[in-house]
Design an enzyme around this catalytic site. Structure first.
Site, PDB file in Angstrom:
ATOM      1  N   TYR A   1      53.035  39.564  23.823  1.00 39.62           N
ATOM      2  CA  TYR A   1      52.317  38.764  22.825  1.00 39.62           C
ATOM      3  C   TYR A   1      50.868  38.660  23.259  1.00 39.62           C
ATOM      4  O   TYR A   1      50.584  38.438  24.436  1.00 39.62           O
ATOM      5  CB  TYR A   1      52.948  37.369  22.729  1.00 39.62           C
ATOM      6  N   ASP A  54      46.235  41.596  29.709  1.00 44.28           N
ATOM      7  CA  ASP A  54      46.196  40.249  29.147  1.00 44.28           C
ATOM      8  C   ASP A  54      46.817  39.294  30.169  1.00 44.28           C
ATOM      9  O   ASP A  54      48.027  39.254  30.344  1.00 44.28           O
ATOM     10  CB  ASP A  54      46.963  40.239  27.824  1.00 44.28           C
ATOM     11  N   LYS A  82      44.857  29.504  29.183  1.00 47.48           N
ATOM     12  CA  LYS A  82      45.780  28.567  29.826  1.00 47.48           C
ATOM     13  C   LYS A  82      45.236  27.957  31.129  1.00 47.48           C
ATOM     14  O   LYS A  82      44.477  26.999  31.071  1.00 47.48           O
ATOM     15  CB  LYS A  82      47.142  29.236  30.023  1.00 47.48           C
TER      16      LYS A  82
END
Ligand code: PMP
Length: 436
Positions: free
Chosen positions: A148, A243, A271
């Site tokens: 994702y 990523d 994050k």
């Protein structure tokens, strides 16, 4: 019919929320659609514990889906945010806090000579894709089934049938012309890379990959596959974008690329670098980053990018991790958690109800109905989701909160003690038994 007089406060609040927000939430997984039931509303949180609006205390293994590597409301982060807020909540102008976090990220990241801050992981990946397209002069994109990269149009694409295919949109509203530029390949499959690059290598701008895919379970990849990916992209002049929105500053100070000495062209973060406030970033070698506006022609901007509160929170969190030997302690905590889980999982296997586990530092995943954890999305037993729903609720009733989806990973944080792990493990054991 629901008995409104007897409903919990969370249920009441959820009804209220549903009247004014789709599904009552700001992000779909929070609505509990895959496990059923009503999501508890959080009232406050501290360390590894959350207090719900129903007056229940929960041991939290989600940690806001990754940012809270120090636990909730860490005093150093709270203080940094309070002090920053008193000086002004947003400037829309350069500030030292921004340079400080950039210096820290550049120091720790093995990939980034420079970074650009944005406000989410989604913005980081969509901007990195734009940059990769500008650098290569190509439009094609490859991602892997089970990874994702946020919700930008280009990434909302699912695998079609066949070994290496252009994808089909996984969301309504994504133009077919955009999906047609994205190819979706299986993880853990060298031949799929060969097939793709033989045919489309010359038009592929970027390959995006999570170094440790952590969005459909934890699908750790073989080093040989990762090496092949690096070689084949380099050979074809395609940029490899790792990523690290989940893995960055979590697997270790340098994230996945640092831990594995993996050579990415561009990297995306999110994050952990925001300490629980909204921060994303993309970075890479100077020769690429100098293409970003205003130095270069790749436009990308943000009213709240580099926000002083967010920057202060991120710097405070990274400082605690560095000063308190955070990554080594998280690895030890992960090992201690795994040691508690293994006998429970062996017991489930012996009872004919297998559950497999995979762990990477402070990330873990339980894969239901499997004896070995898979490495690719289509190898995850679909049947496991049903038992996971029963397990999830049995565990929640016992005061431990795992993610409300069989496909989401668990996050450990530095506020957890071995005693917390003992408590959680005992309850996981009971919930496993109850969910067979
Ligand atoms: N990339 C990865 C690897 C992610 O895990 C996520 C979010 N879970 C994103 C990108 C998107 O980040 P955000 O939700 O902050 O937009």
């Amino acid at each position: 019919m629901t008995d409104i007089a007897n409903e919990t406060r969370s249920a009441e609040l959820y009804r209220r929320a549903c009247a004014v927000m789709p599904g009552g939430v700001s992000s779909p997984v929070r609505a509990y659609r895959s496990v059923g039931g009503v999501p508890p509303f959080f009232a406050s949180a501290s360390g590894c514990r959350v207090q719900t609006e129903d007056g229940v205390e929960l041991l939290d293994f989600i940690g806001s889906w990754g940012p809270l590597i120090l636990g909730h409301a860490h005093p150093a982060v709270v203080e940094a945010v309070q002090q920053a807020a008193a000086r002004g909540t947003s400037f829309g102008a350069p500030c030292v806090a921004e340079t400080e976090l950039a210096e820290k990220v550049v120091e720790l990241s093995p990939v980034a000579d420079e970074v650009r801050f944005v406000s989410s992981g989604t913005e980081a990946t969509m901007s990195a894709l734009r940059l990769a397209r500008a650098v290569t002069g190509r439009d094609g994109l490859v991602k892997f089934d089970g990874c994702y990269h946020g919700h930008a149009d280009a990434f909302l694409v699912k695998a079609g049938s066949g070994l290496a295919t252009f994808g089909e949109s996984s969301s309504l509203g994504v133009p077919a012309a955009v999906s047609a530029l994205t190819g979706v390949l299986p993880l853990d499959d060298e031949s799929a890379l060969d097939v793709w690059f033989a045919e489309h290598g010359a038009t592929t701008a970027a390959v995006f990959v999570e170094g440790v895919p952590a969005n459909c379970g934890l699908l750790s990849q073989r080093p040989e596959w990762l090496a092949k990916l690096r070689d084949v992209t380099r050979e074809h002049g395609t940029l490899l974008v790792v990523d690290e929105v989940i893995t960055g500053f979590r697997l270790g100070p340098g994230g996945f690329c640092g831990r594995e000495d993996y050579d990415a062209d561009l990297v995306t973060y999110g994050k952990v670098i925001g300490g629980g406030l909204p921060v994303g970033a993309y970075g890479g070698r100077r020769k690429y980053m100098e293409r970003v506006s205003p130095e270069g022609g790749v436009y990308q901007a943000g009213t709240l990018s580099g926000n002083p509160l967010c920057m202060a929170a991120g710097t405070a969190a990274l400082r605690v991790l560095e000063e308190e030997d955070g990554w080594a302690r998280l690895e030890a905590l992960g090992a201690a958690w795994e040691a508690r889980m293994r006998p429970l999982l062996e017991r489930e296997c012996a009872a004919g109800a297998p559950v497999a586990m995979r762990r990477e530092a402070s990330l873990f995943w339980l894969c239901f109905d499997a004896e070995q954890p898979p490495r690719r999305f289509d190898a995850i037993p679909a049947s496991g989701a049903e038992r996971y729903g029963r397990f999830f609720h049995a565990l929640l009733e016992r005061g431990v909160m795992f993610a409300p989806s069989a496909y989401e990973v668990g996050f450990l944080n530095l506020a957890m003690t071995e005693n917390d792990l003992d408590i959680a493990a005992e309850r996981v054991g009971l919930a496993l038994e109850a969910s067979r």
